[in-house]
Write an enzyme that holds these catalytic residues in place. Structure first.
Site, PDB file in Angstrom:
ATOM      1  N   LYS A 160      15.151   5.308 -30.190  1.00 58.66           N
ATOM      2  CA  LYS A 160      14.863   6.243 -29.100  1.00 58.66           C
ATOM      3  C   LYS A 160      13.568   6.981 -29.418  1.00 58.66           C
ATOM      4  CE  LYS A 160      17.522   9.506 -26.294  1.00 58.66           C
ATOM      5  NZ  LYS A 160      18.711  10.355 -26.314  1.00 58.66           N
TER       6      LYS A 160
HETATM    7  O1  G3P Z   1      20.782  12.294 -23.102  1.00 55.92           O
HETATM    8  C1  G3P Z   1      19.974  13.413 -22.979  1.00 55.92           C
HETATM    9  C2  G3P Z   1      20.816  14.612 -22.890  1.00 55.92           C
HETATM   10  O2  G3P Z   1      21.496  14.811 -24.087  1.00 55.92           O
HETATM   11  C3  G3P Z   1      20.145  15.858 -22.484  1.00 55.92           C
HETATM   12  O3  G3P Z   1      21.113  16.598 -21.864  1.00 55.92           O
HETATM   13  O4  G3P Z   1      22.177  18.607 -20.988  1.00 55.92           O
HETATM   14  O5  G3P Z   1      20.563  18.762 -22.919  1.00 55.92           O
HETATM   15  O6  G3P Z   1      19.738  18.261 -20.633  1.00 55.92           O
HETATM   16  P1  G3P Z   1      20.866  18.164 -21.583  1.00 55.92           P
END
Ligand code: G3P
Length: 214
Positions: free
Chosen positions: A83
């Site tokens: 990633k």
């Molecule tokens: O996969 C990406 C994710 O973990 C980000 O999520 O909720 O931190 O925007 P968030």
């Protein structure tokens, strides 16, 4: 649509996997930090648990360093997807790793044009973040529709992995757009199963069952 679980917590992964909800896993430095364990140990444990693609993120920001980290991560298991954050250096690393058959997932994508560049570099997966766009007043799901349309227009093989999922409607909307994959926190996966009318129906059946002569 494939379901990946968006966590580095092995207990959550086990629980979701035992319910048939896990086609793959995505992690990021924030999620790994929450475990309090070493990155490599966490990723190895996940590889033992899940039969599907597992995204493990590099921490470097310079292309050669990202490639080097990518080699180390890819050595852990055939299912590892390296990633890489969206940037020019990131795309250099993607192109190099892809040319050597190493799978990549470009993360922190917020525009359709970024997604086009991700596909041109040869990434396996492209991760647009819908929740974070919604947070600042833009439509995350509109971005997904645009990316899918662009990839279809030009038959680009990169798969769209909808990330930053916050609630069940995000999952429904992602499915309606035809996204290949959605990565979901465990808490949201559980919400997908529940419906108040289901609970009410079960409770009524149990009451009525008492009235059936033995
Ligand atoms: O996969 C990406 C994710 O973990 C980000 O999520 O909720 O931190 O925007 P968030």
């Amino acid at each position: 649509m494939k379901f990946y679980i968006d966590t580095a917590d092995i207990e959550e992964i086990r629980a979701a996997n035992s319910r048939g909800w896990v086609d793959g896993v995505t992690t990021n430095p924030t999620l790994v930090a929450k475990t309090g364990r070493k990155h490599e140990d966490v990723i190895k444990d996940i590889c033992r648990e899940v039969n599907g693609l597992i995204s493990a993120e590099v921490l470097s920001t310079e292309a050669n360093a990202m490639v080097k980290e990518g080699y180390e991560l890819a050595k852990i298991h055939d299912n590892i997807v390296v990633k890489i954050p969206m940037s020019e250096d990131g795309l250099i690393a993607v192109k190099k790793l892809a040319s050597e058959g190493i799978k990549t997932n470009v993360t922190l994508v917020f525009s359709p044009i970024q997604a086009l560049m991700v596909a041109k570099a040869g990434a396996t997966l492209c991760s647009p973040f819908v929740g974070r766009l919604d947070d600042i007043g833009y439509s995350g799901m509109n971005l997904i529709s645009q990316i899918i349309q662009i990839y279809k227009n030009y038959d680009l093989p990169t798969q769209v992995l909808v990330a930053s999922i916050r609630h069940p409607i995000h999952v429904l909307d992602a499915a309606m757009t035809g996204a290949h994959i959605v990565t979901i926190p465990y808490k949201v996966m559980q919400q997908l199963v529940n419906h108040p009318l289901t609970d009410k129906g079960i409770a009524q059946f149990l009451v009525d069952a008492q009235k059936v002569p033995q």
